[in-house]
Design an enzyme around this catalytic site. Structure first.
Site, PDB file in Angstrom:
ATOM      1  N   GLU A  94      14.928 -13.877  13.825  1.00 17.00           N
ATOM      2  CA  GLU A  94      13.987 -14.778  13.170  1.00 17.00           C
ATOM      3  C   GLU A  94      12.716 -14.889  13.988  1.00 17.00           C
ATOM      4  O   GLU A  94      12.707 -14.653  15.197  1.00 17.00           O
ATOM      5  CB  GLU A  94      14.621 -16.162  13.041  1.00 17.00           C
ATOM      6  CG  GLU A  94      14.923 -16.792  14.398  1.00 17.00           C
ATOM      7  CD  GLU A  94      15.711 -18.088  14.278  1.00 17.00           C
ATOM      8  OE1 GLU A  94      16.835 -18.045  13.756  1.00 17.00           O
ATOM      9  OE2 GLU A  94      15.202 -19.121  14.694  1.00 17.00           O
ATOM     10  N   CYS A 107       5.728 -17.048  16.934  1.00 11.34           N
ATOM     11  CA  CYS A 107       6.787 -17.261  17.917  1.00 11.34           C
ATOM     12  C   CYS A 107       7.868 -16.232  17.612  1.00 11.34           C
ATOM     13  O   CYS A 107       8.466 -16.261  16.542  1.00 11.34           O
ATOM     14  CB  CYS A 107       7.318 -18.684  17.765  1.00 11.34           C
ATOM     15  SG  CYS A 107       8.768 -18.990  18.781  1.00 11.34           S
ATOM     16  N   CYS A 114      21.560 -14.860  22.800  1.00 10.71           N
ATOM     17  CA  CYS A 114      21.085 -15.070  24.164  1.00 10.71           C
ATOM     18  C   CYS A 114      22.308 -15.343  25.042  1.00 10.71           C
ATOM     19  O   CYS A 114      23.296 -15.899  24.580  1.00 10.71           O
ATOM     20  CB  CYS A 114      20.150 -16.275  24.197  1.00 10.71           C
ATOM     21  SG  CYS A 114      19.409 -16.601  25.810  1.00 10.71           S
ATOM     22  N   CYS A 118      22.072 -22.169  27.789  1.00 16.36           N
ATOM     23  CA  CYS A 118      21.532 -23.538  27.830  1.00 16.36           C
ATOM     24  C   CYS A 118      22.282 -24.384  26.791  1.00 16.36           C
ATOM     25  O   CYS A 118      22.406 -23.984  25.633  1.00 16.36           O
ATOM     26  CB  CYS A 118      20.033 -23.541  27.546  1.00 16.36           C
ATOM     27  SG  CYS A 118      19.082 -22.590  28.752  1.00 16.36           S
ATOM     28  N   CYS A 121      20.742 -25.430  23.195  1.00 13.04           N
ATOM     29  CA  CYS A 121      20.009 -24.411  22.440  1.00 13.04           C
ATOM     30  C   CYS A 121      20.910 -23.677  21.466  1.00 13.04           C
ATOM     31  O   CYS A 121      22.006 -23.231  21.824  1.00 13.04           O
ATOM     32  CB  CYS A 121      19.386 -23.420  23.424  1.00 13.04           C
ATOM     33  SG  CYS A 121      18.508 -22.066  22.620  1.00 13.04           S
ATOM     34  N   CYS A 339      14.286 -22.540  17.703  1.00 11.92           N
ATOM     35  CA  CYS A 339      15.230 -21.942  18.644  1.00 11.92           C
ATOM     36  C   CYS A 339      16.553 -21.475  18.050  1.00 11.92           C
ATOM     37  O   CYS A 339      17.617 -21.972  18.381  1.00 11.92           O
ATOM     38  CB  CYS A 339      15.539 -22.946  19.749  1.00 11.92           C
ATOM     39  SG  CYS A 339      14.152 -23.979  20.179  1.00 11.92           S
TER      40      CYS A 339
HETATM   41  N1  SAH Z   1      14.721 -18.124  26.856  1.00 12.54           N
HETATM   42  C1  SAH Z   1      13.395 -18.636  26.969  1.00 12.54           C
HETATM   43  C2  SAH Z   1      12.647 -18.725  25.654  1.00 12.54           C
HETATM   44  C3  SAH Z   1      13.351 -19.206  24.422  1.00 12.54           C
HETATM   45  S1  SAH Z   1      13.450 -20.903  23.998  1.00 12.54           S
HETATM   46  C4  SAH Z   1      13.397 -19.976  27.676  1.00 12.54           C
HETATM   47  O1  SAH Z   1      14.463 -20.464  27.993  1.00 12.54           O
HETATM   48  O2  SAH Z   1      12.331 -20.475  27.990  1.00 12.54           O
HETATM   49  C5  SAH Z   1      11.885 -21.654  24.037  1.00 12.54           C
HETATM   50  C6  SAH Z   1      11.964 -23.101  24.507  1.00 12.54           C
HETATM   51  O3  SAH Z   1      12.675 -23.954  23.602  1.00 12.54           O
HETATM   52  C7  SAH Z   1      12.660 -23.258  25.850  1.00 12.54           C
HETATM   53  O4  SAH Z   1      11.947 -24.152  26.646  1.00 12.54           O
HETATM   54  C8  SAH Z   1      13.990 -23.828  25.449  1.00 12.54           C
HETATM   55  O5  SAH Z   1      14.625 -24.471  26.523  1.00 12.54           O
HETATM   56  C9  SAH Z   1      13.592 -24.744  24.319  1.00 12.54           C
HETATM   57  N2  SAH Z   1      14.698 -25.181  23.464  1.00 12.54           N
HETATM   58  C10 SAH Z   1      15.820 -24.507  23.124  1.00 12.54           C
HETATM   59  N3  SAH Z   1      16.602 -25.249  22.319  1.00 12.54           N
HETATM   60  C11 SAH Z   1      15.970 -26.426  22.145  1.00 12.54           C
HETATM   61  C12 SAH Z   1      16.276 -27.603  21.419  1.00 12.54           C
HETATM   62  N4  SAH Z   1      17.397 -27.729  20.736  1.00 12.54           N
HETATM   63  N5  SAH Z   1      15.375 -28.600  21.462  1.00 12.54           N
HETATM   64  C13 SAH Z   1      14.231 -28.485  22.164  1.00 12.54           C
HETATM   65  N6  SAH Z   1      13.893 -27.413  22.868  1.00 12.54           N
HETATM   66  C14 SAH Z   1      14.757 -26.375  22.862  1.00 12.54           C
END
Ligand code: SAH
Length: 357
Positions: A94, A107, A114, A118, A121, A339
């Site tokens: 996506e 984006c 991934c 985290c 996420c 995300c």
């Molecule tokens: N892997 C990279 C980029 C992808 S996510 C990274 O970790 O930076 C882009 C951003 O969205 C990151 O800062 C991630 O931590 C955040 N993110 C992921 N899931 C989220 C959520 N449920 N709510 C808010 N931010 C989120």
């Protein structure tokens, strides 16, 4: 991946130059090819300024591995459009276009799924399926540009590598992709208009600082100390907050680009006044800014958004200590714009089976 001919979109400019050379063609043919590819042509025959015999030879050697738009959802506000793409091996990715006053930002995803884990996420829930090729990253830009053009809209002016995946976990393809979109004949994106977001893979951050590409680096910090960070980000067990800050400093010193620290605010977890004070202390005096993202609540993960009052207090504490703060605008909320959420809801639904043979 699909067997058969290699995808010409996976070749670097130098590699395309070598292909031209092997056919007895001048090196400038490579830029002509890139121009057509980035316009989104589907057949070598459409590359009308190439000699016909060369077009035929390209056809014999390569495919143009286009990715297909599967679905498109526009948010109620109209500011964001989410695209689902079908890859040649039937995986789904996506990306999302966000329409800002200053232009359109894409984006995009760098991996299917991934493996960073985290806890808040959606992209990470089923782990990593595979990394994207350079051609699949280019394909997202090319196809969205074509779609916008057809609708009479402005093309993509900014790229953010913040979709599914960890771009620095797909280092080589991501760097080659950023070099490719930079080529003036093609997509022609200035490095200043590219933002790469990382969860903090320290050695790769150092490598990137040494690439000579001045893209903006966005670092997902999300906690002001190791103890808290380890609770939500497994990568924090490999690299400490101090390591991440040092690598960020190195990046700034090498590229002159200010660092963005992303901080996802989670209710009753990292949103207290003391956390803001600790964060201000950590990055105080560092040429950077903090981007506050109220957590997007994902079903089953159990993280809640902080109340507005708490968000404001957090921002105020940072500002009162001289930290430059922005708050992420939530333009794509109703289309599951954050995300990995759309791919996830798509893949867990019925529709997926239809595309799997
Ligand atoms: N892997 C990279 C980029 C992808 S996510 C990274 O970790 O930076 C882009 C951003 O969205 C990151 O800062 C991630 O931590 C955040 N993110 C992921 N899931 C989220 C959520 N449920 N709510 C808010 N931010 C989120």
């Amino acid at each position: 991946m699909m067997a058969g001919k290699p995808d010409i979109l996976d070749l670097t400019l130098e590699e395309i130059e070598q292909v031209a050379e092997r056919s007895g063609q001048p090196a400038y043919r490579a830029k002509q090819i890139v121009k057509w590819l980035h316009k989104g042509v589907g057949h070598f025959d459409e590359m009308t300024d190439l000699p016909q015999s060369f077009r035929h030879s390209l056809y014999e050697q390569f495919r143009i591995g286009k990715i297909q738009i599967l679905e498109k959802h526009r948010s109620k506000t109209g500011y964001a459009t989410k695209y689902l793409f079908l890859l040649s091996d039937h995986n789904i990715i996506e990306c999302v276009v966000i329409r800002y006053r200053y232009g359109n930002t894409l984006c995009l995803s760098t991996q299917v799924g991934c493996r960073m884990g985290c806890k808040f996420c959606a992209s990470t829930i089923d782990g990593l399926v595979r990394s994207l090729s350079m051609g699949e990253m280019l394909g997202q830009v090319i196809e969205v540009n074509r779609d916008l053009e057809e609708a009479g809209e402005r093309g993509i002016g900014h790229l953010v590598l913040m979709g599914s995946g960890e771009p620095l976990d797909n280092y080589k393809n991501t760097v080659e992709f950023m070099k490719m979109v930079h080529i003036p004949m093609g997509i022609n994106m200035s490095c200043r208009n590219i933002t790469l977001s990382t969860c903090g893979l320290v050695p790769r951050m150092i490598d990137l600082a040494n690439e000579g590409l001045s893209v903006t680096l966005s670092v997902s910090l999300h906690a002001p100390n190791d103890k808290l960070r380890k609770l939500i980000m497994p990568v924090a067990s490999a690299y400490s907050v101090a390591d991440v800050i040092n690598a960020s400093r190195y990046y700034f010193e090498n590229t002159g680009r200010r660092i963005t620290f992303e901080y996802t605010l989670i209710k009753d977890f990292n949103d207290r006044k003391e956390h803001a004070e600790e964060l201000a202390e950590l990055i105080g005096g560092f040429p950077s800014h903090v981007n506050i993202i109220p957590v997007n609540e994902i079903e089953g993960l159990g993280f809640r958004r902080s109340p507005e009052k708490v968000i404001h207090r957090f921002i105020q504490v940072l500002e009162s200590r001289g930290v430059v703060v922005t708050r992420r605008r939530e333009l794509g909320f109703d289309i599951e714009g954050a995300c990995g959420q759309l791919r996830r809801s798509f893949c867990s639904g019925q529709k997926k089976q239809h595309y799997e043979r």
